[in-house]
Design a protein around this motif. Structure first.
Motif, PDB file in Angstrom:
ATOM      1  N   LEU A 380       0.833  -1.210   0.000  1.00 22.89           N
ATOM      2  CA  LEU A 380       0.000   0.000   0.000  1.00 22.89           C
ATOM      3  C   LEU A 380       0.867   1.258   0.000  1.00 22.89           C
ATOM      4  CD1 LEU A 380      -2.847  -1.052   2.484  1.00 22.89           C
ATOM      5  CD2 LEU A 380      -3.038  -0.731   0.008  1.00 22.89           C
ATOM      6  N   ARG A 381       1.951   1.223   0.757  1.00 21.77           N
ATOM      7  CA  ARG A 381       2.866   2.384   0.770  1.00 21.77           C
ATOM      8  C   ARG A 381       3.383   2.651  -0.641  1.00 21.77           C
ATOM      9  NH1 ARG A 381       5.649   4.529   5.208  1.00 21.77           N
ATOM     10  NH2 ARG A 381       7.376   4.996   3.802  1.00 21.77           N
ATOM     11  N   HIS A 407     -11.986  -3.534   6.948  1.00 19.33           N
ATOM     12  CA  HIS A 407     -10.683  -3.810   7.551  1.00 19.33           C
ATOM     13  C   HIS A 407      -9.561  -3.343   6.608  1.00 19.33           C
ATOM     14  CE1 HIS A 407      -8.100  -7.048   9.797  1.00 19.33           C
ATOM     15  NE2 HIS A 407      -7.515  -5.885   9.748  1.00 19.33           N
ATOM     16  N   ALA A 408      -9.707  -3.683   5.329  1.00 19.87           N
ATOM     17  CA  ALA A 408      -8.692  -3.285   4.339  1.00 19.87           C
ATOM     18  C   ALA A 408      -8.636  -1.758   4.234  1.00 19.87           C
ATOM     19  CB  ALA A 408      -9.019  -3.902   2.989  1.00 19.87           C
ATOM     20  N   LYS A 409      -9.818  -1.127   4.281  1.00 16.13           N
ATOM     21  CA  LYS A 409      -9.891   0.328   4.153  1.00 16.13           C
ATOM     22  C   LYS A 409      -9.230   0.999   5.370  1.00 16.13           C
ATOM     23  CE  LYS A 409     -13.410   3.733   2.880  1.00 16.13           C
ATOM     24  NZ  LYS A 409     -14.790   3.900   2.452  1.00 16.13           N
ATOM     25  N   GLY A 413      -6.138   3.526   5.408  1.00 14.03           N
ATOM     26  CA  GLY A 413      -6.175   4.834   6.072  1.00 14.03           C
ATOM     27  C   GLY A 413      -4.947   5.033   6.947  1.00 14.03           C
ATOM     28  N   ASP A 414      -4.577   3.970   7.629  1.00 10.42           N
ATOM     29  CA  ASP A 414      -3.393   3.989   8.498  1.00 10.42           C
ATOM     30  C   ASP A 414      -2.127   4.317   7.715  1.00 10.42           C
ATOM     31  OD1 ASP A 414      -3.922   3.304  11.090  1.00 10.42           O
ATOM     32  OD2 ASP A 414      -2.528   1.591  11.004  1.00 10.42           O
ATOM     33  N   GLU A 420       1.596  10.717   5.364  1.00 11.91           N
ATOM     34  CA  GLU A 420       1.414  12.165   5.611  1.00 11.91           C
ATOM     35  C   GLU A 420       2.396  12.637   6.665  1.00 11.91           C
ATOM     36  OE1 GLU A 420      -2.433  14.256   5.839  1.00 11.91           O
ATOM     37  OE2 GLU A 420      -3.236  12.417   4.956  1.00 11.91           O
ATOM     38  N   GLU A 421       2.540  11.828   7.727  1.00 13.10           N
ATOM     39  CA  GLU A 421       3.502  12.206   8.774  1.00 13.10           C
ATOM     40  C   GLU A 421       4.907  12.296   8.225  1.00 13.10           C
ATOM     41  OE1 GLU A 421       3.044   9.468  12.029  1.00 13.10           O
ATOM     42  OE2 GLU A 421       0.966  10.160  12.307  1.00 13.10           O
TER      43      GLU A 421
END
Ligand code: PEP
Ligand code: MG
Length: 588
Positions: A380-381, A407-409, A413-414, A420-421
């Protein structure tokens, strides 16, 4: 005239003269050395390894450049084998303790490993023996001063007949003069097959022992789509295949002229046609054929092409996705998160704790991602980072419940927050969709609608889960029917529900690549097709040949029918009636 059947690994019909090549393994006789020669033999080994390493690295770079990173990795894996210190230690031991010549020591060690691999049953590992032989041959040719590679410099167009071709022999073939490849050994999963199909050379592998019946200059017909090889065909057969070849050629030319034409039905409805890809380089083919975007990027192939010691890291994911993003520009690219498990497992890697008794019902696809979150987050990253370079959509495979999608969503989001951080740029509006390939997802589609941005129907799996037919089991393949009335009802329901709520829905299973189903799917309301790159133009031509009104009528008739056979015959007949002779070369 003799007929042989092999494994069709790269499509295309070819007719031409045979060249039988004796490219079997370099044979080395046992030769002993004097103790005082040990140091010199060691130096020869080092020099041969160095020269072979440079040659393989050159191959890796040119293949990466031409076909993409995944193909380059085949040769990167060869380099890693060659630089394995344990292998060199084994060779040195034979030189120092047994006083073997370096050539003999190399052949003893490599033969041992090739034999061990070839004995492993199941999976793709036995296919990897040819990679070991490839490296051995290169090293031995270096040591023995054999520099000429006869098939790299051909003087006339020929079909190569060989016991076996290694991956590097295949990429180094003299492309101008290669009409096709036929081998006694090898199969679908071999690197040779992968490379031949990437280079679009018609190829049939694994014919079995038959080379003793073939001579140079024999005439042969090779059909890379059916696996048929005909040796010294009679004049009637030659005529038949020439005609077929000619038809295919002129039909292809006609289709090609449509690359930039829109897919609009005769009564003016615009249809979107996307491509399904497994490797980044295929994005180019999709563009050449005028695809509106990528509707399915099967990212698990990144794992399937890797070696067990070298599974893809975040950078490898990122590079692959960025390439597709850049190639496709502002056209949408639907990246499906990896669909590993069941029949799609990286060779030599076990992703589940125990062998599964029923892998298609087991830990596969999104279920595996949700268990193996570090692997999933890495992917995902990489997708999010690459989203800054194009127009991505993310799609989760084999979702069977709403909680699974949530759960995947949540994990997604995480990962967004994490990036973003870190101040990493990415597309913050990236749509999240899901495959509809389990009956429960169809039945509950309405409950997914508020949380899902788009749907794509995966009929390959939906057929097997609806009819309880293992899609990879030959014994039950006659029951695996995309035109089964039960499946058609599920497709109709999915399209109806999604359209009612204005949610985009496409169909990316193999069914959408086959023109026999185009009218039916249009009639059921489908407006987005996602098809294999080679089928884009055929499906476009099909859409341009019909009206929505006649497709609706056809779909209505089909939905009254009770058996798959009746539906199939009707679709065949109606498709042929609409598009006539031209589509003869298509697989009905
Ligand atoms: C499908 O199931 O239809 C699909 C497109 O996914 P895959 O073939 O990769 O399982
Ligand atoms: Mg599927």
């Amino acid at each position: 005239m003799k007929t042989y059947q092999g494994i069709a690994v790269s499509p295309g019909i070819t007719l031409g003269e045979v060249m039988v090549i004796d490219n079997g393994r370099c044979r080395v006789n046992r030769r002993s050395i004097e103790r005082r020669d040990i140091a010199a033999e060691e130096l020869r080994l080092d020099a041969a390894i160095e020269a072979t390493t440079s040659a393989i690295a050159r191959n890796r770079d040119s293949v990466t450049q031409e076909l993409g990173l995944e193909y380059g990795q085949i040769f990167e894996a060869h380099l890693q084998i060659l630089s394995d210190s344990r292998l060199k230690k084994e060779i040195l031991q034979h030189i120092r303790s047994d006083l073997f010549s370096v050539e003999y020591a190399v052949s003893v060690v490599f033969d041992k490993h090739a034999e061990m691999l070839s004995k492993i049953q199941g999976g793709d590992l036995s296919e990897r023996a040819s990679d070991i032989i490839d490296i051995e041959n290169r090293l031995l040719r270096q040591l023995m001063g054999i520099r000429k590679d006869s098939i790299a410099t051909l003087t006339r167009p020929v079909i190569i007949f060989a016991t076996e071709l290694t991956p590097s022999e295949t990429v180094n073939l003299d492309r101008k003069n290669i009409l096709g490849i036929v081998t006694e050994r090898g199969g679908m999963g071999s690197h040779t097959a992968i490379v031949a199909s990437a280079l679009q050379i018609p190829a049939v592998l694994g014919v079995g022992r038959f080379l003793n019946e073939v001579e140079d200059d024999d005439l042969a017909v090779v059909d890379g789509k059916t696996g048929l090889v005909i040796l010294n065909p009679d004049s009637e057969t030659v005529r038949k295949f020439e005609l077929q070849q000619k038809k295919e050629k002129s039909f292809k030319e006609h289709l090609h002229s449509l690359s930039h034409a829109p897919a609009v039905t005769r009564d003016g409805t615009e249809i979107a046609i996307y491509g399904n890809i497994e490797f980044p380089y295929e994005a180019r083919f999709c563009l050449e054929n005028g695809a509106d975007g990528i509707g399915l990027y099967r990212t698990e192939f990144l794992y399937l092409a890797a070696s067990p010691e070298d599974l893809p890291d975040e950078e490898m994911h990122f590079e692959a996705y960025r390439k597709v993003a850049e190639d496709m520009g502002d056209r949408p690219v639907t990246i499906r998160t990896f669909d590993l498990g069941s029949d799609k497992m990286p060779a030599g890697v076990s992703l589940t704790r125990e062998a599964e008794r029923n892998p298609f019902m087991g830990l596969r696809s999104i279920r595996l991602s949700l268990k193996n979150t570090s692997m999933f987050r890495k992917q995902l990253r990489a997708i999010l980072r690459a989203s800054a370079y194009g127009k991505f959509r993310i799609m989760f495979p084999l979702v069977s419940t709403l909680l699974e999608f949530r759960h995947a969503k949540m994990l997604f989001g995480d990962v967004c927050e994490e990036l973003e951080e870190e101040d990493v740029p990415f597309d913050k509006t990236i749509p999240l969709g899901m495959m509809v390939e389990v009956p429960s997802a169809v039945i509950m589609l309405g409950t997914f609608v508020p949380e899902v941005d788009f749907f794509s129907v995966g009929t390959n799996d939906l057929v097997q889960y609806t009819l309880a037919v293992d899609r990879s089991n030959k014994e039950v393949c006659s029951l695996y029917n995309s035109e089964d009335p039960a499946l058609l009802r599920l497709i109709r329901q999915s399209i109806r529900v999604a359209s009612m709520y204005d949610k985009p829905i496409s169909l990316c299973g193999q069914m959408s690549s086959n023109p026999i189903y185009t009218m039916l799917l249009l009639g059921l309301g489908l407006r987005q097709f996602s098809v294999s790159p080679g089928a884009i133009l055929e499906i476009k031509e099909m859409c341009r040949s019909v009206t929505i009104a006649e497709c609706r009528e056809l779909a209505r008739n089909v939905m009254f029918m009770e058996t798959a056979r009746e539906i199939r015959n009707y679709l065949k007949h109606e498709t042929a009636r609409r598009v006539g002779e031209e589509f003869d070369s298509l697989e009905f």
